[in-house]
Design an enzyme around this catalytic site. Structure first.
Site, mmCIF file in Angstrom:
data_model
loop_
_atom_site.group_PDB
_atom_site.id
_atom_site.type_symbol
_atom_site.label_atom_id
_atom_site.label_comp_id
_atom_site.label_asym_id
_atom_site.label_seq_id
_atom_site.Cartn_x
_atom_site.Cartn_y
_atom_site.Cartn_z
ATOM 1 N N HIS A 56 0.828 -1.191 0.000
ATOM 2 C CA HIS A 56 0.000 0.000 0.000
ATOM 3 C C HIS A 56 0.876 1.259 0.000
ATOM 4 C CE1 HIS A 56 -3.882 -2.013 1.670
ATOM 5 N NE2 HIS A 56 -3.398 -2.613 0.598
ATOM 6 N N CYS A 103 -2.633 -0.630 7.462
ATOM 7 C CA CYS A 103 -1.804 0.579 7.362
ATOM 8 C C CYS A 103 -1.968 1.456 8.598
ATOM 9 C CB CYS A 103 -2.139 1.359 6.096
ATOM 10 S SG CYS A 103 -1.545 0.547 4.598
ATOM 11 N N GLU A 159 0.780 3.905 1.849
ATOM 12 C CA GLU A 159 1.214 4.297 3.191
ATOM 13 C C GLU A 159 2.385 3.416 3.652
ATOM 14 O OE1 GLU A 159 -3.261 4.920 2.728
ATOM 15 O OE2 GLU A 159 -1.853 3.312 2.287
ATOM 16 N N CYS A 215 -6.259 1.752 5.394
ATOM 17 C CA CYS A 215 -6.953 0.530 5.798
ATOM 18 C C CYS A 215 -6.541 0.161 7.228
ATOM 19 C CB CYS A 215 -6.626 -0.603 4.827
ATOM 20 S SG CYS A 215 -4.922 -1.208 4.960
#
Length: 187
Positions: free
Chosen positions: A85, A116, A87, A113
């Site tokens: 991801h 993260c 992040e 999410c």
């Protein structure tokens, strides 16, 4: 409008604009997300979502979850997904180059999410600004997600701003039901 007549963006919109530029490198077939970490008013790291370095990217069939979106709902199948991801990539890039992120602010084009969020908290990121919402697909665990996100000392806030690339950047499976026409079970 002439260049000298433009409104100078405030710091939050300025940094989110950079996150929007970063997401142009994303190669996920679901969402195109960009994230930046800002420490003491300076960008210290960037990240976008996609497969790890030196692996076949999503757009070329590298990730089963991305290649077969119909098999996986929003928030499902992350254990099979090989994508990192945005992040996570911002945190990992900072770590790889020995850059401190404790006390940083994250600007991301999509609300982080569950996974993260935990990683950002563990790295001691103090605040998060996001542009597009992400909702956990299971309403029974939504309160746990919100409780976790309340742990950011500086909060987590949606930044309202224009996104001319929303149709490209936000996959229909990630959009809130009111925007996508999809419904979340139990709602």
């Amino acid at each position: 409008m002439a260049p000298d007549e433009r409104m100078r963006p405030d710091r939050d919109r300025y940094f989110m604009g950079i996150a929007m530029a970063v997401r142009t490198r994303a190669n996920c077939r679901g969402n195109h997300v960009g994230a930046i970490l800002v420490l003491d008013g300076h960008v210290v790291s960037t990240g976008y979502n996609g497969t790890p370095s030196d692996m076949v990217n999503c757009e070329e069939g590298g990730c089963d979850r991305c290649a077969n979106r119909e098999k996986y709902g929003s928030g499902k199948g992350y254990d099979l997904c090989i994508c990192v991801h945005a992040e996570q990539n911002a945190l990992l890039s900072a770590a790889r180059f020995g850059i401190r992120v404790e006390g940083a602010v994250l600007y991301t084009t999509m609300r982080p999410c569950f996974g993260c969020t935990k990683e950002l908290l563990q790295a001691k990121v103090k605040a998060v600004f996001y542009m597009h919402d992400w909702k956990h697909p299971d309403p029974d665990v939504w309160h746990e997600y919100e409780k976790l996100q309340q742990r950011f000392p500086g909060g987590i806030r949606k930044l309202e701003m224009e996104d001319p690339d929303k149709d490209w950047a936000v996959g229909s499976k990630a959009r809130p039901p009111e925007e996508s026409g999809h419904s979340i079970p139990g709602n």
